[in-house]
Design a protein around this motif. Structure first.
Motif, PDB file in Angstrom:
ATOM      1  N   PRO A  69       0.807  -1.231   0.000  1.00  0.00           N
ATOM      2  CA  PRO A  69       0.000   0.000   0.000  1.00  0.00           C
ATOM      3  C   PRO A  69       0.838   1.277   0.000  1.00  0.00           C
ATOM      4  O   PRO A  69       0.479   2.261  -0.646  1.00  0.00           O
ATOM      5  CB  PRO A  69      -0.819  -0.122   1.289  1.00  0.00           C
ATOM      6  N   ASP A  70       1.974   1.273   0.729  1.00  0.00           N
ATOM      7  CA  ASP A  70       2.799   2.482   0.758  1.00  0.00           C
ATOM      8  C   ASP A  70       3.410   2.768  -0.602  1.00  0.00           C
ATOM      9  O   ASP A  70       3.638   3.930  -0.963  1.00  0.00           O
ATOM     10  CB  ASP A  70       3.899   2.353   1.820  1.00  0.00           C
ATOM     11  N   LYS A  71       3.672   1.712  -1.397  1.00  0.00           N
ATOM     12  CA  LYS A  71       4.203   1.922  -2.740  1.00  0.00           C
ATOM     13  C   LYS A  71       3.153   2.537  -3.651  1.00  0.00           C
ATOM     14  O   LYS A  71       3.462   3.368  -4.508  1.00  0.00           O
ATOM     15  CB  LYS A  71       4.694   0.596  -3.320  1.00  0.00           C
ATOM     16  N   ILE A  72       1.896   2.117  -3.464  1.00  0.00           N
ATOM     17  CA  ILE A  72       0.815   2.687  -4.252  1.00  0.00           C
ATOM     18  C   ILE A  72       0.686   4.177  -3.957  1.00  0.00           C
ATOM     19  O   ILE A  72       0.495   4.993  -4.866  1.00  0.00           O
ATOM     20  CB  ILE A  72      -0.512   1.963  -3.955  1.00  0.00           C
ATOM     21  N   GLU A  73       0.788   4.536  -2.714  1.00  0.00           N
ATOM     22  CA  GLU A  73       0.715   5.950  -2.361  1.00  0.00           C
ATOM     23  C   GLU A  73       1.867   6.727  -2.981  1.00  0.00           C
ATOM     24  O   GLU A  73       1.713   7.869  -3.406  1.00  0.00           O
ATOM     25  CB  GLU A  73       0.730   6.105  -0.836  1.00  0.00           C
ATOM     26  N   LYS A  74       3.026   6.091  -3.056  1.00  0.00           N
ATOM     27  CA  LYS A  74       4.176   6.742  -3.670  1.00  0.00           C
ATOM     28  C   LYS A  74       3.935   6.983  -5.155  1.00  0.00           C
ATOM     29  O   LYS A  74       4.269   8.047  -5.696  1.00  0.00           O
ATOM     30  CB  LYS A  74       5.418   5.872  -3.473  1.00  0.00           C
ATOM     31  N   VAL A  75       3.340   5.975  -5.822  1.00  0.00           N
ATOM     32  CA  VAL A  75       3.014   6.120  -7.239  1.00  0.00           C
ATOM     33  C   VAL A  75       2.021   7.259  -7.445  1.00  0.00           C
ATOM     34  O   VAL A  75       2.146   8.067  -8.366  1.00  0.00           O
ATOM     35  CB  VAL A  75       2.448   4.790  -7.797  1.00  0.00           C
ATOM     36  N   LYS A  76       1.009   7.337  -6.571  1.00  0.00           N
ATOM     37  CA  LYS A  76       0.011   8.400  -6.693  1.00  0.00           C
ATOM     38  C   LYS A  76       0.625   9.774  -6.462  1.00  0.00           C
ATOM     39  O   LYS A  76       0.225  10.760  -7.106  1.00  0.00           O
ATOM     40  CB  LYS A  76      -1.130   8.148  -5.709  1.00  0.00           C
ATOM     41  N   GLU A  77       1.591   9.855  -5.559  1.00  0.00           N
ATOM     42  CA  GLU A  77       2.257  11.130  -5.330  1.00  0.00           C
ATOM     43  C   GLU A  77       3.005  11.584  -6.571  1.00  0.00           C
ATOM     44  O   GLU A  77       2.948  12.756  -6.966  1.00  0.00           O
ATOM     45  CB  GLU A  77       3.220  11.003  -4.145  1.00  0.00           C
ATOM     46  N   VAL A  78       3.721  10.661  -7.197  1.00  0.00           N
ATOM     47  CA  VAL A  78       4.437  10.993  -8.426  1.00  0.00           C
ATOM     48  C   VAL A  78       3.467  11.405  -9.518  1.00  0.00           C
ATOM     49  O   VAL A  78       3.694  12.380 -10.250  1.00  0.00           O
ATOM     50  CB  VAL A  78       5.300   9.802  -8.894  1.00  0.00           C
ATOM     51  N   PHE A  79       2.358  10.687  -9.628  1.00  0.00           N
ATOM     52  CA  PHE A  79       1.361  11.014 -10.653  1.00  0.00           C
ATOM     53  C   PHE A  79       0.782  12.405 -10.414  1.00  0.00           C
ATOM     54  O   PHE A  79       0.606  13.183 -11.354  1.00  0.00           O
ATOM     55  CB  PHE A  79       0.242   9.979 -10.646  1.00  0.00           C
ATOM     56  N   THR A  80       0.508  12.729  -9.163  1.00  0.00           N
ATOM     57  CA  THR A  80      -0.070  14.036  -8.841  1.00  0.00           C
ATOM     58  C   THR A  80       0.872  15.167  -9.214  1.00  0.00           C
ATOM     59  O   THR A  80       0.456  16.202  -9.750  1.00  0.00           O
ATOM     60  CB  THR A  80      -0.418  14.108  -7.343  1.00  0.00           C
ATOM     61  N   LYS A  81       2.162  14.966  -8.956  1.00  0.00           N
ATOM     62  CA  LYS A  81       3.137  15.999  -9.310  1.00  0.00           C
ATOM     63  C   LYS A  81       3.302  16.125 -10.823  1.00  0.00           C
ATOM     64  O   LYS A  81       3.510  17.212 -11.351  1.00  0.00           O
ATOM     65  CB  LYS A  81       4.484  15.676  -8.661  1.00  0.00           C
ATOM     66  N   THR A  82       3.226  15.000 -11.508  1.00  0.00           N
ATOM     67  CA  THR A  82       3.448  14.990 -12.957  1.00  0.00           C
ATOM     68  C   THR A  82       2.216  15.449 -13.736  1.00  0.00           C
ATOM     69  O   THR A  82       2.334  16.108 -14.763  1.00  0.00           O
ATOM     70  CB  THR A  82       3.846  13.582 -13.424  1.00  0.00           C
ATOM     71  N   HIS A  83       1.032  15.111 -13.245  1.00  0.00           N
ATOM     72  CA  HIS A  83      -0.214  15.425 -13.970  1.00  0.00           C
ATOM     73  C   HIS A  83      -1.195  16.135 -13.048  1.00  0.00           C
ATOM     74  O   HIS A  83      -2.239  15.580 -12.691  1.00  0.00           O
ATOM     75  CB  HIS A  83      -0.845  14.141 -14.510  1.00  0.00           C
ATOM     76  N   PRO A  84      -0.900  17.355 -12.647  1.00  0.00           N
ATOM     77  CA  PRO A  84      -1.776  18.047 -11.686  1.00  0.00           C
ATOM     78  C   PRO A  84      -3.178  18.340 -12.208  1.00  0.00           C
ATOM     79  O   PRO A  84      -4.088  18.576 -11.415  1.00  0.00           O
ATOM     80  CB  PRO A  84      -1.008  19.353 -11.419  1.00  0.00           C
TER      81      PRO A  84
END
Length: 540
Positions: A307-322
């Motif tokens: 689950p913590d890795k999924i959150e990390k992926v979502k953080e990267v996605f949020t920064k890349t595609h706001p």
């Protein structure tokens, strides 16, 4: 709009035909499933032999090196723009693989597999050599009049008289449908007849593409796959038709399947596989570039996803595609393969986690809902068995055709074998066809049903099916054939029955949620009343 995480850079079936083969659709489907399993077992056996040989010779690679090639989510996530593949490169692939025309007429059944064992439906394969003498003596002979018609048609095609060639191929198809396919029709197998019919259908696809009429080529492309799903060129020609119609997600999936079929059926030419992968990649990139309602990110992984890795992926996605963070959806149903790293020899190949971000949160919520249900269901119904009003039907159809199905098509453009039937795209397409039928859009309905049949015919080659799934696949195929012929009432279709069950399931979930919410409110109200009484007693 899109990004790759840690991404490496690279480079209408005639009734007569149906009567000859469609009446035994269930038996044919079973044969295809058995053939697909034998193909997979053979490939796995070959791989085991290679591995044993390497081990015996001391050439087996260390495990550490193999793991080093696989990127983990622990590594830094780097996003990069998609490389642009020029149109000329795409056209070159089509010239070399799609529009190819043999000097001498050869049929899909006239080539042998480079291994012994049962042959697939149509015996379609791209092989590494000519037919062995032991096999050439037993190859079936086609009807002489059909052979003349095909020679004339191919001659016109090579002379670039595509309109005349298309007419002659249609004549050949009519001869074939009337029983003039084989020299000894009473001794010919259904596989031989469907092989010839598939050959003619795919030639019609090439003619119409040359004439720049992809809309006329579409159903022929679908039928060539229904008749012979194991021949990779049938899928690649379908991909070209989709490209010309600017349906890039569907083109990408067809190209992906073409590359897998090329390998599965014994194709060994690396140059051919690279061309197919290049085409596949170009279609994926075009689909991503033209997407407006969502953005995408692929993340490579090897181990279990925490689950913590999924959150990390979502953080990267949020920064890349706001601009696409109203709803972020991660596909856990199955994993994805990119053409840049696709290698079907080691199973599984490099896998990727797909993350989608939406501007409209309803689209993301719908995907989440579909992925959590066993039965596909589009919910616009107030009650499980209630009928939609005309206005609601039109709105529902537009929602499915323009928002829901395009997203599912994109997800499947890098997903070789998703779950069946949920999220497979087939049931959803057939349900969409029912809505088109209600609006009297017969031509569009027929195209959607033909496409669904092509998908159904291909599924046994892509994944292992349980007994229940095989029975469902047979029922769907039979109902689809009957739909095209208008022989069955719409209410009797398997996909409509499934939709009703899905609606009941959805309705029960709603009742459960409503009950839990009301129960929670009642409990909270009782506790609040009890506290007030205690306070009143204490004050007195």
């Amino acid at each position: 709009m899109s990004a790759l995480a840690n991404s490496p850079s690279i480079l209408e079936m005639p009734q007569e035909i149906k009567k000859s083969s469609g009446d035994k659709q269930g038996e044919t489907t079973v044969e295809r499933i058995k053939m697909a399993k034998s193909l997979k077992e053979k490939q796995n056996s070959d791989l085991e032999k290679v591995a044993f040989k390497r081990k015996a010779e001391g050439e087996e690679k260390p495990i550490g090196k193999k793991e080093a090639k696989i990127m983990e989510l622990d590594s830094p996530l780097i996003t990069m723009p998609l490389p642009h593949i020029p149109l000329k490169s795409i056209m070159d692939v089509e010239v070399k693989l799609v529009y190819v025309d043999e000097e001498d007429i050869s049929y899909e059944f006239a080539q042998s597999f480079p291994f012994t064992g049962p042959r697939p439906i149509g015996r379609a394969a791209e092989t590494a050599g000519p037919v062995p003498m032991s096999l050439s003596k037993v190859l079936p002979q086609i009807d002489k009049w059909l052979q003349v018609a095909l020679k004339d048609a191919s001659s016109c095609y090579r002379q670039k008289k595509y309109s005349v060639a298309a007419g002659q191929f249609r004549t050949a198809l009519e001869l074939c449908s009337k029983g003039a396919a084989m020299g000894k029709p009473f001794e010919a197998s259904a596989a031989d007849i469907t092989s010839v019919a598939s050959f003619i259908e795919t030639k019609l696809v090439a003619c119409y593409l040359r004439m720049r009429k992809p809309d006329l080529a579409l159903n022929h492309a679908h039928r060539s796959i229904v008749l012979n799903p194991s021949y990779f060129r049938n899928h690649l020609r379908q991909a070209t038709v989709f490209r010309c119609l600017e349906r890039y997600s569907e083109a990408a999936r067809s190209a992906m399947i073409a590359d897998y079929m090329f390998w599965l059926c014994g194709g060994t030419e690396q140059s051919t596989s690279k061309l197919i992968k290049l085409y596949w990649q170009a279609m994926v990139e075009e689909a991503i570039t033209r997407a407006e309602s969502f953005s995408v990110m692929y993340t490579p992984f090897a181990a279990k996803i925490r689950p913590d890795k999924i959150e990390k992926v979502k953080e990267v996605f949020t920064k890349t595609h706001p601009a696409y963070v109203d709803y972020i959806y991660t596909d856990f149903q199955s994993f994805h393969v990119l053409p840049q790293t696709a290698d079907w020899t080691p199973f599984p190949p490099q896998q990727y986690l797909l993350t989608l971000g939406f501007k409209n949160k309803d689209d993301g919520k719908f995907l989440e809902k579909v992925s959590s249900r066993k039965l596909p269901i589009f919910t616009e119904y107030k009650t499980p068995f209630g009928l939609l009003a005309r206005e609601d039907t039109v709105r529902h159809m537009e929602t499915m055709g323009k928002r829901i199905l395009p997203i599912l098509d994109f997800i499947r453009s890098t997903q070789l074998n998703g779950s069946f039937p949920t999220c497979s795209g087939v049931m959803e397409k057939l349900q969409y066809a029912s809505l088109l039928s209600r609006q009297q859009r017969v031509k569009e309905q027929a195209q959607v049903v033909h496409h669904a049949m092509a998908e159904l015919a291909t599924i046994p080659y892509l994944q292992d099916l349980s007994k229940q799934e095989v029975e469902l696949l047979q029922s769907l195929m039979a109902d689809a054939v009957d739909t095209l012929e208008g022989r069955r009432d719409e209410k009797e279709h398997v996909w409509n029955t499934t939709q009703k069950v899905g609606r009941i399931e959805d309705f029960l979930y709603q009742l459960e949620d409503s009950f839990l919410k009301s129960k929670k409110l009642r409990t909270a109200r009782r506790q609040k009343t009890k506290m007030k009484r205690l306070q009143a007693v204490q004050q007195n």
